[in-house]
Design a protein around this motif. Structure first.
Motif, PDB file in Angstrom:
ATOM      1  N   TYR A   1       0.827  -1.269  -0.032  1.00 58.29           N
ATOM      2  CA  TYR A   1      -0.107  -0.150  -0.085  1.00 58.29           C
ATOM      3  C   TYR A   1       1.001   1.203   0.040  1.00 58.29           C
ATOM      4  N   TYR A   2       0.627   2.084  -0.848  1.00 57.08           N
ATOM      5  CA  TYR A   2       1.464   3.275  -1.154  1.00 57.08           C
ATOM      6  C   TYR A   2       0.737   4.434  -1.036  1.00 57.08           C
ATOM      7  N   ALA A   3       1.322   5.785  -0.675  1.00 61.83           N
ATOM      8  CA  ALA A   3       0.682   7.018  -0.640  1.00 61.83           C
ATOM      9  C   ALA A   3       0.810   7.393  -2.266  1.00 61.83           C
ATOM     10  N   ASP A   4      -0.008   8.039  -2.796  1.00 59.69           N
ATOM     11  CA  ASP A   4      -0.205   8.550  -4.142  1.00 59.69           C
ATOM     12  C   ASP A   4       1.234   9.325  -4.345  1.00 59.69           C
ATOM     13  N   SER A   5       1.732  10.099  -3.445  1.00 53.26           N
ATOM     14  CA  SER A   5       2.767  10.832  -3.638  1.00 53.26           C
ATOM     15  C   SER A   5       4.148  10.045  -3.815  1.00 53.26           C
ATOM     16  N   VAL A   6       4.175   8.953  -3.427  1.00 53.46           N
ATOM     17  CA  VAL A   6       5.478   8.096  -3.683  1.00 53.46           C
ATOM     18  C   VAL A   6       5.279   6.888  -4.726  1.00 53.46           C
ATOM     19  N   LYS A   7       3.927   6.524  -4.837  1.00 55.90           N
ATOM     20  CA  LYS A   7       3.851   5.629  -5.867  1.00 55.90           C
ATOM     21  C   LYS A   7       4.665   5.664  -7.091  1.00 55.90           C
ATOM     22  N   GLY A   8       5.223   4.574  -7.583  1.00 55.84           N
ATOM     23  CA  GLY A   8       6.106   4.613  -8.726  1.00 55.84           C
ATOM     24  C   GLY A   8       7.462   4.954  -8.413  1.00 55.84           C
ATOM     25  N   ARG A   9       7.718   5.391  -7.121  1.00 53.40           N
ATOM     26  CA  ARG A   9       9.207   6.012  -6.942  1.00 53.40           C
ATOM     27  C   ARG A   9       9.704   5.083  -5.701  1.00 53.40           C
ATOM     28  N   PHE A  10       8.896   4.741  -4.702  1.00 49.86           N
ATOM     29  CA  PHE A  10       9.269   4.353  -3.568  1.00 49.86           C
ATOM     30  C   PHE A  10       8.721   2.555  -3.663  1.00 49.86           C
ATOM     31  N   THR A  11       9.506   1.769  -2.916  1.00 52.52           N
ATOM     32  CA  THR A  11       9.253   0.388  -2.789  1.00 52.52           C
ATOM     33  C   THR A  11       9.831   0.081  -1.378  1.00 52.52           C
ATOM     34  N   ILE A  12       8.651  -0.566  -0.628  1.00 54.39           N
ATOM     35  CA  ILE A  12       8.442  -1.214   0.599  1.00 54.39           C
ATOM     36  C   ILE A  12       8.666  -2.661   0.133  1.00 54.39           C
ATOM     37  N   SER A  13       9.729  -3.424   1.297  1.00 49.37           N
ATOM     38  CA  SER A  13       9.870  -4.578   1.282  1.00 49.37           C
ATOM     39  C   SER A  13      10.167  -5.325   2.499  1.00 49.37           C
ATOM     40  N   ARG A  14      10.085  -6.590   2.834  1.00 46.25           N
ATOM     41  CA  ARG A  14      10.604  -6.836   4.278  1.00 46.25           C
ATOM     42  C   ARG A  14      11.207  -8.425   4.033  1.00 46.25           C
ATOM     43  N   ASP A  15      12.076  -8.499   4.974  1.00 47.02           N
ATOM     44  CA  ASP A  15      12.885  -9.648   4.841  1.00 47.02           C
ATOM     45  C   ASP A  15      12.486 -10.275   6.223  1.00 47.02           C
ATOM     46  N   ASN A  16      11.421 -11.119   6.505  1.00 52.66           N
ATOM     47  CA  ASN A  16      11.380 -11.690   7.830  1.00 52.66           C
ATOM     48  C   ASN A  16      12.501 -12.563   8.523  1.00 52.66           C
ATOM     49  N   ALA A  17      13.186 -13.172   7.561  1.00 56.04           N
ATOM     50  CA  ALA A  17      14.539 -13.882   8.277  1.00 56.04           C
ATOM     51  C   ALA A  17      15.358 -12.887   8.782  1.00 56.04           C
ATOM     52  N   LYS A  18      15.480 -11.722   8.486  1.00 58.90           N
ATOM     53  CA  LYS A  18      16.425 -10.692   9.071  1.00 58.90           C
ATOM     54  C   LYS A  18      15.572  -9.758   9.778  1.00 58.90           C
ATOM     55  N   ASN A  19      14.074 -10.084  10.175  1.00 57.87           N
ATOM     56  CA  ASN A  19      13.451  -8.896  10.785  1.00 57.87           C
ATOM     57  C   ASN A  19      13.533  -7.622  10.434  1.00 57.87           C
ATOM     58  N   THR A  20      13.834  -7.178   9.140  1.00 54.46           N
ATOM     59  CA  THR A  20      14.090  -6.138   8.649  1.00 54.46           C
ATOM     60  C   THR A  20      13.031  -5.596   7.445  1.00 54.46           C
ATOM     61  N   VAL A  21      12.461  -4.374   7.656  1.00 52.63           N
ATOM     62  CA  VAL A  21      11.614  -3.999   6.467  1.00 52.63           C
ATOM     63  C   VAL A  21      12.563  -2.856   5.937  1.00 52.63           C
ATOM     64  N   TYR A  22      12.410  -2.709   4.642  1.00 49.66           N
ATOM     65  CA  TYR A  22      13.044  -1.713   3.917  1.00 49.66           C
ATOM     66  C   TYR A  22      12.105  -0.584   3.052  1.00 49.66           C
ATOM     67  N   LEU A  23      12.767   0.532   2.876  1.00 54.41           N
ATOM     68  CA  LEU A  23      12.324   1.474   1.831  1.00 54.41           C
ATOM     69  C   LEU A  23      13.049   1.786   0.916  1.00 54.41           C
ATOM     70  N   GLN A  24      13.097   1.389  -0.270  1.00 52.07           N
ATOM     71  CA  GLN A  24      13.900   1.930  -1.468  1.00 52.07           C
ATOM     72  C   GLN A  24      13.419   3.161  -1.869  1.00 52.07           C
ATOM     73  N   MET A  25      13.848   4.238  -2.058  1.00 49.60           N
ATOM     74  CA  MET A  25      13.327   5.504  -2.391  1.00 49.60           C
ATOM     75  C   MET A  25      14.164   5.953  -3.678  1.00 49.60           C
ATOM     76  N   ASN A  26      13.558   5.922  -4.688  1.00 52.41           N
ATOM     77  CA  ASN A  26      14.186   6.390  -5.886  1.00 52.41           C
ATOM     78  C   ASN A  26      13.566   7.749  -6.645  1.00 52.41           C
ATOM     79  N   SER A  27      14.173   8.506  -7.592  1.00 52.31           N
ATOM     80  CA  SER A  27      13.589   9.657  -8.111  1.00 52.31           C
ATOM     81  C   SER A  27      13.245  10.729  -7.013  1.00 52.31           C
ATOM     82  N   LEU A  28      14.149  10.856  -5.975  1.00 50.11           N
ATOM     83  CA  LEU A  28      13.973  11.706  -4.954  1.00 50.11           C
ATOM     84  C   LEU A  28      13.628  13.055  -5.266  1.00 50.11           C
ATOM     85  N   LYS A  29      12.749  13.738  -4.565  1.00 49.87           N
ATOM     86  CA  LYS A  29      12.486  15.073  -4.969  1.00 49.87           C
ATOM     87  C   LYS A  29      12.621  15.958  -3.482  1.00 49.87           C
TER      88      LYS A  29
END
Length: 124
Positions: A59-87
């Protein structure tokens, strides 16, 4: 669950950053994980959320859709936010959060646990 966000910094417009949020404590996989941000003088706003189940739901906010990607690695207990085309308007303190719920939400009141925040500054 305790959350520790990292990865913020200074980047030029058009650049990329990846934020990480390491969780400790209770089993990580049960939580909906989200990212929020708060710019100076503004209210905290939703950025993205992710739920793992039979299938992963994003689920993404409209303002970041297409630029940001959220992901998670449950084995590492970590969630990520990849942010591209930053403004420059992406400049904010970014917070990760966990909700003891299976419902994806953009409402920060549904999130029970919060990290300390990491500052992202995008220069023009």
């Amino acid at each position: 669950v305790q959350l520790q966000a990292s990865g913020g910094g200074l980047v030029q417009a058009g650049g990329s950053l990846r934020l990480s949020c390491a969780a400790s404590g209770r089993p990580f996989g049960r939580y909906v994980m989200g990212w929020f941000r708060q710019a100076p003088g503004k209210e905290r706003e939703f950025v993205a959320a992710i739920r793992r189940g039979d299938r992963t739901i994003y689920y993404y906010a409209d303002s970041v859709k297409g630029r940001f990607t959220i992901s998670r690695d449950n084995a590492k207990n970590t969630v990520y936010l990849q942010m591209n085309s930053l403004k420059p308007e992406d400049t904010a303190v970014y917070y990760c959060a966990a909700a003891d719920s299976c419902i994806l939400s953009d409402n920060d009141r549904r999130y029970n646990h919060w990290g300390q925040g990491t500052l992202v500054t995008v220069s023009s």
